[in-house]
Write an enzyme that holds these catalytic residues in place. Structure first.
Site, short mmCIF file in Angstrom:
data_model
loop_
_atom_site.label_atom_id
_atom_site.label_comp_id
_atom_site.label_asym_id
_atom_site.label_seq_id
_atom_site.Cartn_x
_atom_site.Cartn_y
_atom_site.Cartn_z
N ARG A 46 -7.91 -9.54 -3.62
CA ARG A 46 -9.14 -8.64 -3.05
C ARG A 46 -10.29 -8.95 -4.14
NH1 ARG A 46 -6.40 -2.63 -2.04
NH2 ARG A 46 -4.81 -3.54 -0.96
N GLU B 119 3.07 -6.53 -6.67
CA GLU B 119 2.26 -7.07 -5.58
C GLU B 119 0.99 -7.16 -6.16
OE1 GLU B 119 1.87 -4.73 -1.73
OE2 GLU B 119 0.12 -5.75 -1.67
N LYS C 44 5.36 -2.85 6.22
CA LYS C 44 4.51 -2.12 5.40
C LYS C 44 3.89 -0.91 6.12
CE LYS C 44 0.15 -2.73 2.92
NZ LYS C 44 0.02 -3.00 1.25
C1 3PG Z 1 -2.15 -1.39 -0.67
O1 3PG Z 1 -2.79 -2.56 -0.45
O2 3PG Z 1 -0.85 -1.29 -0.69
C2 3PG Z 1 -3.04 -0.18 -1.24
O3 3PG Z 1 -4.42 -0.57 -1.60
C3 3PG Z 1 -2.40 0.58 -2.18
O4 3PG Z 1 -2.99 1.86 -1.91
P1 3PG Z 1 -3.21 2.94 -3.22
O5 3PG Z 1 -4.43 2.34 -3.99
O6 3PG Z 1 -3.87 4.08 -2.57
O7 3PG Z 1 -2.08 2.97 -3.85
#
Ligand code: 3PG
Length: 216
Positions: free
Chosen positions: A52, A48, A136
């Site tokens: 951002r 994924e 999700k």
């Molecule tokens: C996401 O968008 O799924 C999260 O930013 C992932 O979170 P993490 O950085 O704590 O793994």
């Protein structure tokens, strides 16, 4: 046809069986390709790429075009206009941190598999009313982690979750053992300093360790 009678979205066959989805925060298309190659070499081929950063779309596009072994989803979709853009840039699946009526419609319009983000039972029911069954759970560890997911299982037996947010290697076995979890994701597989310094073999090792954990 009412909204609940819409045909259920079916995750494409390549996504069935996926257990771990690296979540990538990238801003350099030059680094995106070797990074994705390292993850694929370590056994993680469903990725994924979060939209951002200013060049995130170019990074996702580069992976989709140049890493044939990778199945690239585009994540952090928070505006309806991003959905068609993601599809046109080669997305194979789509992910949002939340869900609105407009995002649900934009996702359906692409015809691609879509994982909308939810936290509460009410949000999960709303997602279900929109016809989504794979969701999700985000941010997972801030919102109860494995026990919270376990608590939702008897209430929403038709829902399967991909939790992300705060997940690290030590959580993988417990979370993947839950019956209502089909996969989990996170950024722990791609530490920012390792990406910046191009330490691809380190990332391949992290991916391989995660692959082994998921298979155990
Ligand atoms: C996401 O968008 O799924 C999260 O930013 C992932 O979170 P993490 O950085 O704590 O793994």
């Amino acid at each position: 046809m009412s909204i609940v009678d819409r045909p259920l979205p079916i995750l494409e066959p390549a996504l069935k069986g996926v257990r771990i989805i690296p979540v990538l925060v990238l801003d350099d298309p030059e680094r995106a390709v070797p990074l994705a190659q390292a993850l694929v070499a370590g056994g993680l081929n469903v990725l994924e790429v979060t939209l951002r950063t200013p060049r995130a779309l170019a990074c996702a596009e580069a992976i989709a075009a140049k890493v044939p072994g990778a199945i690239v989803g585009f994540g952090t979709l928070t505006r309806p206009s991003q959905f068609a853009q993601a599809r046109d840039a080669g997305a194979r699946f789509l992910v949002s941190p939340g869900l609105t009526d407009q995002l649900a419609q934009a996702a359906r319009d692409t015809g691609l598999p879509y994982l909308p983000g939810i936290v509460t039972v009410t949000e999960a029911i709303i997602a279900m009313e929109h016809g989504f069954r794979e969701l999700k759970f985000f941010p997972a560890m801030l919102n109860g982690g494995a026990p919270a997911l376990q608590g939702m299982a008897p209430l929403l037996p038709e829902i399967r979750f991909c939790p992300t947010g705060g997940i690290r290697a030590g959580h993988v076995k417990e979370i993947l053992a839950l019956p209502n979890v089909f996969a989990l994701g996170g950024t722990w597989l791609t530490p920012a300093d390792a990406v910046r310094e191009g330490r691809w073999s380190e990332i391949e090792t992290l991916a391989r360790e995660a692959t082994t954990l998921a298979a155990a």
